[in-house]
Design a protein around this motif. Structure first.
Motif, PDB file in Angstrom:
ATOM      1  N   ALA A  24       0.812  -1.214   0.000  1.00 64.42           N
ATOM      2  CA  ALA A  24       0.000   0.000   0.000  1.00 64.42           C
ATOM      3  C   ALA A  24       0.845   1.263   0.000  1.00 64.42           C
ATOM      4  N   GLN A  32      -0.788   0.002  -5.238  1.00 64.55           N
ATOM      5  CA  GLN A  32      -1.794   0.723  -4.454  1.00 64.55           C
ATOM      6  C   GLN A  32      -3.206   0.336  -4.887  1.00 64.55           C
ATOM      7  N   GLN A  36      -6.167  -0.997  -2.496  1.00 68.35           N
ATOM      8  CA  GLN A  36      -7.419  -0.251  -2.444  1.00 68.35           C
ATOM      9  C   GLN A  36      -8.608  -1.136  -2.785  1.00 68.35           C
ATOM     10  N   SER A  39      -9.229  -3.609   0.109  1.00 66.80           N
ATOM     11  CA  SER A  39      -9.840  -2.925   1.254  1.00 66.80           C
ATOM     12  C   SER A  39     -11.316  -2.668   1.007  1.00 66.80           C
ATOM     13  N   GLN A  40     -11.644  -2.328  -0.234  1.00 67.61           N
ATOM     14  CA  GLN A  40     -13.036  -2.039  -0.588  1.00 67.61           C
ATOM     15  C   GLN A  40     -13.921  -3.271  -0.484  1.00 67.61           C
ATOM     16  N   LYS A  58       3.169   5.922   3.348  1.00 68.95           N
ATOM     17  CA  LYS A  58       2.333   6.351   2.229  1.00 68.95           C
ATOM     18  C   LYS A  58       2.754   7.719   1.711  1.00 68.95           C
ATOM     19  N   SER A 302      -1.397   8.085  -6.923  1.00 69.99           N
ATOM     20  CA  SER A 302      -2.499   7.259  -6.422  1.00 69.99           C
ATOM     21  C   SER A 302      -3.221   6.630  -7.607  1.00 69.99           C
TER      22      SER A 302
END
Length: 374
Positions: A24, A32, A36, A39-40, A58, A302
């Protein structure tokens, strides 16, 4: 009695916490993107705390960029025995000694641990093995169950990596192992690793479709450093950094010349060494193709930055796998250059993408349930 019942009710409805250990904190927006997306999809049934398995922050400053760029430029040119010796010694010092408290903290903060995403079962001359070793020791010290989800494996492990990865994968606290392709499963079997494992698509797919905002579209190229190809590329395709630079310049020049549009957009996935190469390419292509407008996108920080860059592209030639995955999720035509074997089984045509989204989500939910119930 009433107090005990209330306490039991609170415990019963307590939301479990999962420490998600991936990349991450990487400068690579593809890494990343995996974190992401995981995590979602996992956040629907548990509290997810993302951690970087290499203990990267980060917010990356000038020192991180300098250190990473220097390593990317120097490491591929060192003799392999010397490189392995230096990297392994450095990894053991950094991860097992200096960052031990980092791994203890992340393990203690969670009910279970998921190691997820990326080509994590790759030797990297002992660097990734050092991080896995530190994490595994912490999980054993604190008695946390764990699972491995969506990881890729590449052959060529050194003695230290073999010891660490075998211990990690065959340990009784490892409740599930899900790899992202059949080739990775064969790598584990070739090293005599006995843990049961299944295969599911790359976890970047679990985030689902992404809509590209309307914008002026031009052909584009996502670059990778020639030093990266020299270090990680498959045998028979990769060459020295100098040979890779020359070949890639010729490939991209021909690609740009074949496009009807007058413009071409160069961009990278966020790694500073890739951005340096893209800037070098821009200078060379402007002199070779004066009739073309060669633009360079700002370095993305990102997945959202990367999506904004992709929204400007009509078609893409990519040297990075997760750029191609994100492009497929945004329905942007993309050709992935096959310099790394990890992309061999990737199917990015639209008819297969929804299937991979569904399978990735199902695998993530199944692994989370297994590791929390065990």
């Amino acid at each position: 009695m009433v107090r005990e019942d209330k306490a039991s009710a609170r415990l019963k409805h307590k939301v479990a916490t999962i420490a998600l250990c991936g990349l991450a904190g990487s400068s690579n927006c593809g890494d990343q993107l995996i974190a992401q997306a995981l995590s979602q999809v996992l956040g629907q049934s548990a509290r997810i705390i993302p951690y970087d398995i290499l203990a990267n922050r980060k917010k990356r400053g000038a020192w991180y960029r300098l250190r990473r760029t220097a390593a990317a430029l120097i490491m591929p040119q060192l003799p392999p025995p010397l490189r392995t010796c230096l990297v392994t010694a450095y990894a053991k010092c950094v991860f097992l000694l200096l960052r031990r408290s980092y791994y203890d903290l992340l393990v203690r903060s969670a009910d279970a641990v998921l190691i997820g995403g990326g080509q994590l079962l790759r030797d990297n001359d002992g660097y990734m093995a050092g991080a896995m070793d530190a994490l595994h020791r912490a999980m054993c010290r604190h008695g946390r169950n764990y699972a491995i989800i969506g990881c890729g494996a590449s052959p060529g492990w050194g003695a230290y990596a073999q010891k660490v990865f075998r211990r990690l994968l065959d340990h009784p606290q490892n409740r599930a192992t899900v790899l992202r392709d059949e080739a990775s499963a064969r790598v584990l079997r070739d090293y005599g690793i006995r843990c049961p494992c299944t295969v599911a698509p790359d976890m970047a797919f679990s985030g689902g479709w992404s809509k590209a905002p309307a914008a002026g579209a031009v052909p584009a190229v996502c670059t990778a450093s020639p030093y990266t190809l020299a270090y990680y590329g498959r045998t028979g395709i990769r060459g020295s950094p100098r040979q890779n630079r020359k070949r890639m310049l010729d490939e991209i020049r021909r690609y740009a010349a074949a496009q009807k549009e007058a413009g071409l957009l160069l961009f990278c996935n966020g790694n500073p060494e890739d951005f340096l190469f893209a800037r070098w390419l821009q200078k060379k292509l402007r002199s070779m193709l004066p009739q073309k407008t060669i633009c360079l996108a700002a370095i993305p920080h990102s997945p959202e930055d990367m999506a904004r860059i992709l929204s400007q592209c009509s078609c893409i030639r990519s040297y990075r796998m997760h750029t191609a995955i994100l492009a497929s999720l945004m329905r942007i035509p993309c050709t992935l250059v096959p310099w790394d074997a990890k992309a061999d089984s990737l199917m990015l045509d639209e008819s297969h993408v929804q299937e991979q989204i569904d399978r990735a989500r199902t695998a993530a939910a199944s692994v989370a349930r297994i590791v929390l119930q065990s």
